[in-house]
Design an enzyme around this catalytic site. Structure first.
Site, PDB file in Angstrom:
ATOM      1  N   GLY A  45       6.584 -80.903 -82.425  1.00  0.00           N
ATOM      2  CA  GLY A  45       7.441 -81.495 -81.155  1.00  0.00           C
ATOM      3  C   GLY A  45       8.529 -80.641 -81.809  1.00  0.00           C
TER       4      GLY A  45
ATOM      5  N   GLU B  15       3.437 -73.298 -88.827  1.00  0.00           N
ATOM      6  CA  GLU B  15       1.799 -74.207 -89.070  1.00  0.00           C
ATOM      7  C   GLU B  15       2.707 -75.712 -88.785  1.00  0.00           C
ATOM      8  OE1 GLU B  15      -0.492 -73.386 -89.298  1.00  0.00           O
ATOM      9  OE2 GLU B  15       0.164 -71.096 -90.187  1.00  0.00           O
TER      10      GLU B  15
ATOM     11  N   CYS C 134      -1.835 -82.276 -93.292  1.00  0.00           N
ATOM     12  CA  CYS C 134      -2.184 -82.256 -91.163  1.00  0.00           C
ATOM     13  C   CYS C 134      -3.364 -81.695 -91.519  1.00  0.00           C
ATOM     14  CB  CYS C 134      -1.508 -80.724 -91.593  1.00  0.00           C
ATOM     15  SG  CYS C 134      -1.815 -79.183 -93.318  1.00  0.00           S
TER      16      CYS C 134
HETATM   17  P1  NAD Z   1       8.726 -82.593 -88.841  1.00  0.00           P
HETATM   18  O1  NAD Z   1       8.559 -81.534 -88.148  1.00  0.00           O
HETATM   19  O2  NAD Z   1       9.258 -84.216 -88.528  1.00  0.00           O
HETATM   20  O3  NAD Z   1       9.804 -82.109 -90.493  1.00  0.00           O
HETATM   21  C1  NAD Z   1       9.744 -80.733 -90.691  1.00  0.00           C
HETATM   22  C2  NAD Z   1      11.032 -80.908 -90.813  1.00  0.00           C
HETATM   23  O4  NAD Z   1      12.059 -80.247 -89.559  1.00  0.00           O
HETATM   24  C3  NAD Z   1      11.603 -81.129 -91.593  1.00  0.00           C
HETATM   25  O5  NAD Z   1      12.662 -80.286 -92.446  1.00  0.00           O
HETATM   26  C4  NAD Z   1      12.659 -82.470 -90.693  1.00  0.00           C
HETATM   27  O6  NAD Z   1      14.070 -82.386 -91.263  1.00  0.00           O
HETATM   28  C5  NAD Z   1      13.297 -80.209 -89.651  1.00  0.00           C
HETATM   29  N1  NAD Z   1      13.408 -80.018 -88.778  1.00  0.00           N
HETATM   30  C6  NAD Z   1      13.682 -81.722 -87.933  1.00  0.00           C
HETATM   31  N2  NAD Z   1      14.488 -82.023 -86.708  1.00  0.00           N
HETATM   32  C7  NAD Z   1      14.789 -79.893 -86.700  1.00  0.00           C
HETATM   33  C8  NAD Z   1      15.760 -79.066 -85.868  1.00  0.00           C
HETATM   34  N3  NAD Z   1      16.668 -79.810 -85.003  1.00  0.00           N
HETATM   35  N4  NAD Z   1      16.327 -77.920 -86.164  1.00  0.00           N
HETATM   36  C9  NAD Z   1      15.635 -77.996 -87.753  1.00  0.00           C
HETATM   37  N5  NAD Z   1      15.005 -78.453 -88.795  1.00  0.00           N
HETATM   38  C10 NAD Z   1      14.386 -79.093 -88.309  1.00  0.00           C
HETATM   39  O7  NAD Z   1       7.875 -82.554 -89.920  1.00  0.00           O
HETATM   40  P2  NAD Z   1       6.976 -83.712 -91.122  1.00  0.00           P
HETATM   41  O8  NAD Z   1       7.066 -85.402 -90.680  1.00  0.00           O
HETATM   42  O9  NAD Z   1       8.143 -83.689 -92.067  1.00  0.00           O
HETATM   43  O10 NAD Z   1       6.050 -83.568 -91.636  1.00  0.00           O
HETATM   44  C11 NAD Z   1       4.462 -83.887 -91.227  1.00  0.00           C
HETATM   45  C12 NAD Z   1       3.748 -82.430 -89.973  1.00  0.00           C
HETATM   46  O11 NAD Z   1       3.894 -81.520 -90.399  1.00  0.00           O
HETATM   47  C13 NAD Z   1       3.113 -82.820 -89.239  1.00  0.00           C
HETATM   48  O12 NAD Z   1       2.654 -82.892 -88.181  1.00  0.00           O
HETATM   49  C14 NAD Z   1       1.642 -81.852 -90.724  1.00  0.00           C
HETATM   50  O13 NAD Z   1       0.656 -81.909 -88.939  1.00  0.00           O
HETATM   51  C15 NAD Z   1       2.669 -81.644 -90.075  1.00  0.00           C
HETATM   52  N6  NAD Z   1       2.064 -79.897 -91.511  1.00  0.00           N
HETATM   53  C16 NAD Z   1       1.707 -78.812 -90.708  1.00  0.00           C
HETATM   54  C17 NAD Z   1       1.234 -78.265 -92.037  1.00  0.00           C
HETATM   55  C18 NAD Z   1      -0.076 -77.286 -91.498  1.00  0.00           C
HETATM   56  O14 NAD Z   1       0.173 -76.432 -92.788  1.00  0.00           O
HETATM   57  N7  NAD Z   1      -0.138 -77.054 -90.417  1.00  0.00           N
HETATM   58  C19 NAD Z   1       0.842 -78.687 -93.514  1.00  0.00           C
HETATM   59  C20 NAD Z   1       1.612 -79.371 -93.990  1.00  0.00           C
HETATM   60  C21 NAD Z   1       2.626 -80.267 -92.658  1.00  0.00           C
END
Ligand code: NAD
Length: 541
Positions: free
Chosen positions: A268, A293, A327
């Site tokens: 999202g 990712e 993830c």
């Molecule tokens: P998240 O999307 O809630 O947050 C990720 C980052 O985005 C945080 O630093 C958050 O503060 C920031 N963010 C949120 N809104 C923003 C905006 N409008 N502008 C800029 N930054 C913004 O994710 P999370 O809860 O920290 O991590 C979990 C997610 O990450 C899960 O969906 C997981 O699958 C994914 N993940 C994927 C991998 C991969 O390699 N595919 C690895 C680790 C985690």
């Protein structure tokens, strides 16, 4: 100017220390855990190498004991984000022109600092702030962070080495320029190593970054920032600005100098960033590079020939380590009816045996989920299963947030292969199992491929090698990291480059040339030695 052509060989992976009771590493770590548990660190923004305090404070609490505050951090507002952009652009002038071996030496020094003096510090901060047990923290915050740093130096060398051929009367070469502008690095809470890499990969290739850490991981990320500075990173090359995602994101995305986004987090959030960038397209100097990712709905597919104990042990580790907040965590499983009776008993016994609690008690296999919001979301999926006629909770299901955000490892059996818990990313310790008729293997493989929008990781278990090869072929696009007879988690830098496609991201494989190549803007230079004597071609005369 030093014209040496330097070659950094790919490294050995960082050895994982075992932390036996009484071992030197365990004694150091226990002391540091004690120290950090008693301290409330005040974390400033770091912009252009200077500490900046806004007075608008956020708190870091231990997820497994949420009455304990261990850090307070200053949050950036729009003005600080703009300062950080200016600092990054200013630092870029020198950093991008610097001999790459000097940039490499800073990454290598950071790796050695994490491996030695900072090992207990980074581990303790990750354990206490993000609720990881010793092993989960060691493999992430220390070993993977080091591997990313060291391997990326080697991979950068391979990229710089790639040069075009020269032909008669000409010399051709490729210059790997940094991107023109700054890179926004947005990191998730769940891996300290990823936070490091989201910055240091573009930085290695001559870029400068604005770093937006996840609010729940600010403590470990701040220590990383200190390591980078101690390793010699010049002011402004990375600008560390915790704060509200939308404030930081929107200000950066509205800047004409945005050159790229290096993101790991949820689907999202990444979609929101991409959408804003596309509406802003006409204002940018260059098309921003988007590397992201995102989520996963990772599967274990069991063939009737599989070894039951192998499946159960790998499923327990794959689904429940770090509370399923990877993830890559296994969260849906397909089991043939012929194996289910015995496998169900084995899985449930193992799940009920798991100890859960504080990170300081090494007997705990699981700890708490990251915060109240995550707890409530995960619990809502468990409640949904509890109230559905299509599902039964066969292990776990208990949730308690009174002292810490604890959710027991939960296994749900469903009769509907497209049940909500088979389709959506839950990001918690919940494994949903669908039992298929042995005769319906092909249809079930199709279901596995089409049930969720993601394509991150997946595992098949089979002692029949031909069947395993068939499943691997059939599930070709279902996972970017595919495992045969292993859990779908635990990719290691340099050994299993990581990433998935479909809704799981741009699949630029963190920790490899594939990723680093996104952070350069190549310039082809052709030099001609002798010009023609006539504008006409010989055949014309
Ligand atoms: P998240 O999307 O809630 O947050 C990720 C980052 O985005 C945080 O630093 C958050 O503060 C920031 N963010 C949120 N809104 C923003 C905006 N409008 N502008 C800029 N930054 C913004 O994710 P999370 O809860 O920290 O991590 C979990 C997610 O990450 C899960 O969906 C997981 O699958 C994914 N993940 C994927 C991998 C991969 O390699 N595919 C690895 C680790 C985690």
């Amino acid at each position: 100017m030093n014209n040496a052509i330097y070659n950094f060989p790919l490294p050995q992976n960082e050895p994982i220390l075992v932390y036996l009771q009484g071992s030197p590493e365990r004694l150091l770590l226990d002391k540091e855990l004690e120290r950090q548990s008693q301290t409330v660190v005040e974390i400033p923004l770091i912009i252009g190498g200077r500490e900046v305090r806004t007075g608008n404070l956020g708190e870091i609490r231990m997820p497994h004991d949420h009455s304990k505050v261990i850090a307070k951090y200053h949050k950036a507002g729009k003005a600080q984000v703009e300062m950080a952009i200016s600092a990054a652009l200013e630092a870029r002038k020198t950093w991008s022109d610097m001999t790459w071996t000097i940039r490499a030496s800073i990454l290598l020094k950071a790796a050695h600092l994490i491996s030695s003096r900072y090992r207990p510090v980074i581990n303790a901060a990750t354990m206490l702030g993000q609720s990881k047990n010793i092993y989960q923290s060691e493999i992430d915050a220390v070993c993977e962070a080091i591997d990313f740093l060291k391997y990326n130096v080697g991979f950068a060398g391979r990229i710089y080495e790639m040069q075009p051929k020269s032909a008669y009367n000409q010399l051709n070469r490729m210059e790997y320029r940094a991107l023109e502008g700054f890179v926004l690095a947005v990191s998730p809470f769940n891996f300290t190593s990823i936070a490091s890499n989201l910055n240091m990969a573009p930085v290695m290739m001559g870029n400068t970054t604005i770093w937006k850490p996840a609010s729940t991981a600010v403590l470990s990320n701040y220590y990383l920032m200190k390591v980078f500075m101690e390793a010699g990173l010049p002011a402004g090359v990375i600008n560390f600005i915790p704060g509200q995602g939308s404030v930081i994101g929107n200000t950066c995305l509205d800047s004409k100098d945005l050159a790229g986004i290096h993101f790991t987090g949820s689907n999202g959030t990444f979609n929101g960033l991409w959408t804003r960038i596309s509406t802003n397209l006409s204002r940018y100097k260059s098309y921003p590079r988007l590397v992201g990712e995102t989520g996963g709905k990772d599967f274990i597919f069991v063939h009737p020939s599989a070894n039951i104990q192998d499946v159960c042990i790998n499923a327990i580790r794959g689904a429940f380590e770090y509370q399923g907040q990877k993830c890559s965590a296994a969260s849906r499983m397909y089991v043939p009816g012929s194996l289910w009776g015995e496998m169900k008993q084995c899985l449930c016994e193992l799940a009920e045996d798991i100890k859960m609690g504080d990170v300081k008690d090494a007997g705990n296999f699981m700890n708490a989920v990251i915060d109240e919001k995550a707890f409530d979301t995960i619990k809502s999926y468990i409640d949904y299963a509890r109230n559905s006629p299509e599902a039964e909770i066969i292990a776990g299901g208990q949730c308690d947030k009174s002292a810490g955000y604890f959710i027991r490892p939960t296994i749900v059996e469903t009769t509907n292969p497209r049940f909500k818990l088979m389709e959506e990313e839950i990001f918690g310790p919940v494994l949903c199992v669908y039992v298929y008729e042995d005769s319906k293997l092909e249809e079930t493989l199709d279901l596995c491929d089409t049930t969720s929008p993601y394509g991150l990781t997946g595992a098949v278990f089979s002692t029949d090698r031909i069947a395993a090869a068939h499943m691997c072929e059939k599930l070709r696009y279902a996972a970017g990291n595919f495992y045969i007879n292993d859990k779908p988690t635990g990719a290691i830098v340099g050994l299993q480059p990581f990433g998935g496609s479909r809704a799981s991201g741009t699949n630029d494989k963190a920790g490899g040339e594939y990723n680093l190549i996104r952070w350069v803007n190549p310039r082809t230079i052709k030099e001609t030695f002798v010009s023609p004597d006539d504008y006409r071609y010989p055949y014309m005369m």
